[in-house]
Design a protein around this motif. Structure first.
Motif, PDB file in Angstrom:
ATOM      1  N   LEU A   1      -2.805  -8.408   4.956  1.00 47.77           N
ATOM      2  CA  LEU A   1      -1.404  -7.780   5.007  1.00 47.77           C
ATOM      3  C   LEU A   1      -0.805  -8.564   3.752  1.00 47.77           C
ATOM      4  O   LEU A   1       0.124  -8.051   3.282  1.00 47.77           O
ATOM      5  CB  LEU A   1      -0.981  -8.452   6.295  1.00 47.77           C
ATOM      6  CG  LEU A   1      -1.503  -7.652   7.465  1.00 47.77           C
ATOM      7  CD1 LEU A   1      -0.971  -8.299   8.711  1.00 47.77           C
ATOM      8  CD2 LEU A   1      -1.115  -6.346   7.524  1.00 47.77           C
TER       9      LEU A   1
ATOM     10  N   VAL B   1      -1.306  -6.565   0.486  1.00 48.26           N
ATOM     11  CA  VAL B   1      -0.434  -5.243   0.611  1.00 48.26           C
ATOM     12  C   VAL B   1       1.110  -5.612   0.199  1.00 48.26           C
ATOM     13  O   VAL B   1       1.627  -4.785  -0.174  1.00 48.26           O
ATOM     14  CB  VAL B   1      -0.905  -4.278   1.789  1.00 48.26           C
ATOM     15  CG1 VAL B   1      -0.064  -3.138   1.779  1.00 48.26           C
ATOM     16  CG2 VAL B   1      -2.411  -4.401   1.886  1.00 48.26           C
TER      17      VAL B   1
ATOM     18  N   PHE C   1       4.021   0.303   2.173  1.00 47.53           N
ATOM     19  CA  PHE C   1       2.681  -0.273   2.631  1.00 47.53           C
ATOM     20  C   PHE C   1       1.654   1.010   2.449  1.00 47.53           C
ATOM     21  O   PHE C   1       0.438   0.572   2.132  1.00 47.53           O
ATOM     22  CB  PHE C   1       2.838  -0.869   4.100  1.00 47.53           C
ATOM     23  CG  PHE C   1       1.616  -1.690   4.702  1.00 47.53           C
ATOM     24  CD1 PHE C   1       1.760  -3.019   4.283  1.00 47.53           C
ATOM     25  CD2 PHE C   1       0.584  -0.931   5.199  1.00 47.53           C
ATOM     26  CE1 PHE C   1       0.349  -3.551   4.991  1.00 47.53           C
ATOM     27  CE2 PHE C   1      -0.620  -1.637   5.544  1.00 47.53           C
ATOM     28  CZ  PHE C   1      -0.687  -2.935   5.557  1.00 47.53           C
ATOM     29  N   GLY C   2       2.020   2.102   3.106  1.00 47.63           N
ATOM     30  CA  GLY C   2       0.967   3.241   2.915  1.00 47.63           C
ATOM     31  C   GLY C   2       0.811   3.484   1.530  1.00 47.63           C
ATOM     32  O   GLY C   2      -0.422   3.872   1.292  1.00 47.63           O
TER      33      GLY C   2
ATOM     34  N   ASN D   1       0.400   1.594  -0.979  1.00 45.22           N
ATOM     35  CA  ASN D   1      -0.325   0.361  -1.663  1.00 45.22           C
ATOM     36  C   ASN D   1      -1.446  -0.162  -0.998  1.00 45.22           C
ATOM     37  O   ASN D   1      -1.809  -1.227  -1.348  1.00 45.22           O
ATOM     38  CB  ASN D   1       0.741  -0.767  -2.254  1.00 45.22           C
ATOM     39  CG  ASN D   1       1.587   0.102  -3.084  1.00 45.22           C
ATOM     40  OD1 ASN D   1       1.554   0.078  -4.340  1.00 45.22           O
ATOM     41  ND2 ASN D   1       3.092   0.205  -2.598  1.00 45.22           N
ATOM     42  N   THR D   2      -1.761   0.476  -0.008  1.00 41.55           N
ATOM     43  CA  THR D   2      -2.984   0.135   0.902  1.00 41.55           C
ATOM     44  C   THR D   2      -4.101  -0.193  -0.248  1.00 41.55           C
ATOM     45  O   THR D   2      -5.157  -1.207  -0.035  1.00 41.55           O
ATOM     46  CB  THR D   2      -3.279   0.944   1.834  1.00 41.55           C
ATOM     47  OG1 THR D   2      -2.217   1.168   2.647  1.00 41.55           O
ATOM     48  CG2 THR D   2      -4.543   0.337   2.654  1.00 41.55           C
TER      49      THR D   2
ATOM     50  N   LEU E   1      -5.996  -3.759  -1.106  1.00 42.30           N
ATOM     51  CA  LEU E   1      -7.517  -4.254  -0.958  1.00 42.30           C
ATOM     52  C   LEU E   1      -8.081  -4.841  -1.931  1.00 42.30           C
ATOM     53  O   LEU E   1      -8.878  -5.646  -1.790  1.00 42.30           O
ATOM     54  CB  LEU E   1      -8.169  -3.012  -0.446  1.00 42.30           C
ATOM     55  CG  LEU E   1      -9.689  -2.879  -0.077  1.00 42.30           C
ATOM     56  CD1 LEU E   1     -10.129  -3.752   1.207  1.00 42.30           C
ATOM     57  CD2 LEU E   1     -10.174  -1.564   0.123  1.00 42.30           C
TER      58      LEU E   1
END
Length: 397
Positions: free
Chosen positions: A99, A102, A122-123, A125-126, A130
């Motif tokens: 978390l 991200v 967030f979605g 740049n997941t 990682l």
């Protein structure tokens, strides 16, 4: 020198980011800061405590100790529960680190756009998060290996009777550990401050972004050395003051929760103890949000400072060009700067006082506005050669 000049520019950019004050945006940023700021569990921490259990000694007190106590200790169960607790801790820690990775890009996106959107950023740049997460874990394991192997050798030689555990061996290990830890800290800080923005700006992997940054670093290494020293000094001074303020605020915040818990325990007994658990958790959540809210402007300032230094040393790596121009030219708030691709917001075509285009031709046949009888075309003019603007100052509406 950019590293010095950008200190004041970062203040201007940060002020523009937080004004006007939006409580909802500040709260969302506080949540993000809880994951990206160094006051949390920012790096891997491994505890290695070992007792004297299993070491054979000639102490008569130990040799004559009752053996029945050892048989009553459920060693296998303790080991099992210890492994379960360790597994839960590792899962929680790895989840936090993911978390945090991200959220690093959520933080950068928020600073670049001026708007904090946790779920949207967030979605998006997941994947980057990682790769950053894996890089941090790999770097942490490398440091653990570099520090753990010498410690293991020293301990093995000492327990083997080689006499390696001496003051000299410890003094020789300390500077080595300091150098390794210093390099690890610098690498982690540069990764978050400079490499992650390059990953976001140019859509690169973490190693590729490090190679891109390294070329800039070699050409401007004095700027980054000065940046690093100034950041360390400022963080030490600011953090000392902030923790005092945050500590006082936390005490004030904790008072009502402590009173509620005390009343529950006194009035309800064992049931009150159970009910006090969610109350305590709620208080801890509010405390963390308070800490994040207090630290949000500071974390934003340091990240803006890093972005300004990065953009000054390499124009192609400028993540915040609009904020940079607004801060140095003293222009309007950068979030309100006109979009050159939008004809309705071009400053040379749109007048703020009248709300209409001063240069637009009044003979435009496509203009279907109803000018009215008082401020439209002059009825007494011949063939529309003269116009009555309707206002003494010459502006038409």
């Amino acid at each position: 020198m950019f590293a010095i000049d950008d200190l004041s520019d970062a203040i201007d950019v940060t002020r523009e980011f937080f004004t006007p004050i939006d409580r909802g945006q500040w709260l969302r940023l506080a949540v993000v800061v809880l994951f990206v700021s160094s006051f949390g569990a920012g790096g891997p921490a491994f505890g290695g405590g070992g007792g004297n259990a299993g070491v054979v000694t000639d102490d008569p007190v130990q040799d004559d100790a009752p053996t029945g106590i050892e048989s009553d200790v459920p060693t296998s169960q303790l080991l099992l529960w210890g492994l379960i607790a360790l597994g839960i801790f590792l899962v929680l820690w790895l989840g936090y680190e993911f978390l945090s990775a991200v959220m690093t890009f959520v933080f950068l996106e928020s600073l670049r756009s001026g708007e904090v959107h946790i779920r949207r950023y967030f979605g998006a740049n997941t994947g980057r998060g990682l790769w950053l997460f894996l890089f941090r874990i790999g770097l942490g394991l490398l440091v653990l290996l570099l520090l753990g192997v010498p410690i293991l050798l020293i301990v093995l030689l000492a327990t083997g009777g080689q006499g390696a555990l001496t003051v000299g061996s410890v003094l020789a290990f300390i500077p080595y550990a300091i150098v390794v830890g210093l390099l690890y800290g610098i690498s982690m800080q540069f990764t978050a401050a400079f490499v992650a923005p390059i990953m976001l700006l140019e859509d690169r992997g973490v190693l590729d972004a490090w190679g891109r940054f390294w070329a800039t670093f070699r050409s401007n290494w004095t700027e980054y050395v000065v940046y690093l020293l100034l950041v360390w000094i400022l963080q030490l001074v600011i953090a000392s003051a902030v923790w005092i303020v945050a500590g006082i605020a936390a005490i004030v915040l904790a008072i009502p929760f402590v009173l509620v818990i005390a009343l529950l325990v006194i009035a309800l007994g064992p049931l009150g103890v159970l009910l006090s658990i969610p109350v305590g958790l709620l208080g801890a959540v509010f405390g963390l949000l308070l800490l994040g809210a207090v630290w949000a402007p500071i974390a934003s300032y340091f990240q803006y400072y890093a972005l300004l230094v990065l953009g000054d040393t390499d124009d192609e790596l400028d993540l915040i060009p609009d904020q940079r121009v607004a801060a140095r030219e003293g222009t309007a708030e950068w979030r309100d700067r006109p979009d050159e691709d939008d004809p309705t917001t071009r400053p040379d075509e749109f007048d703020d006082e009248t709300g209409w285009d001063e240069d637009r031709s009044q003979d435009d046949p496509d203009d279907e506005r109803d000018w009215g009888s008082s401020s439209g075309w002059d009825d007494e003019t011949d063939n529309g050669d003269e116009t009555d603007n309707g206002d003494e100052d010459g502006s038409w509406r």
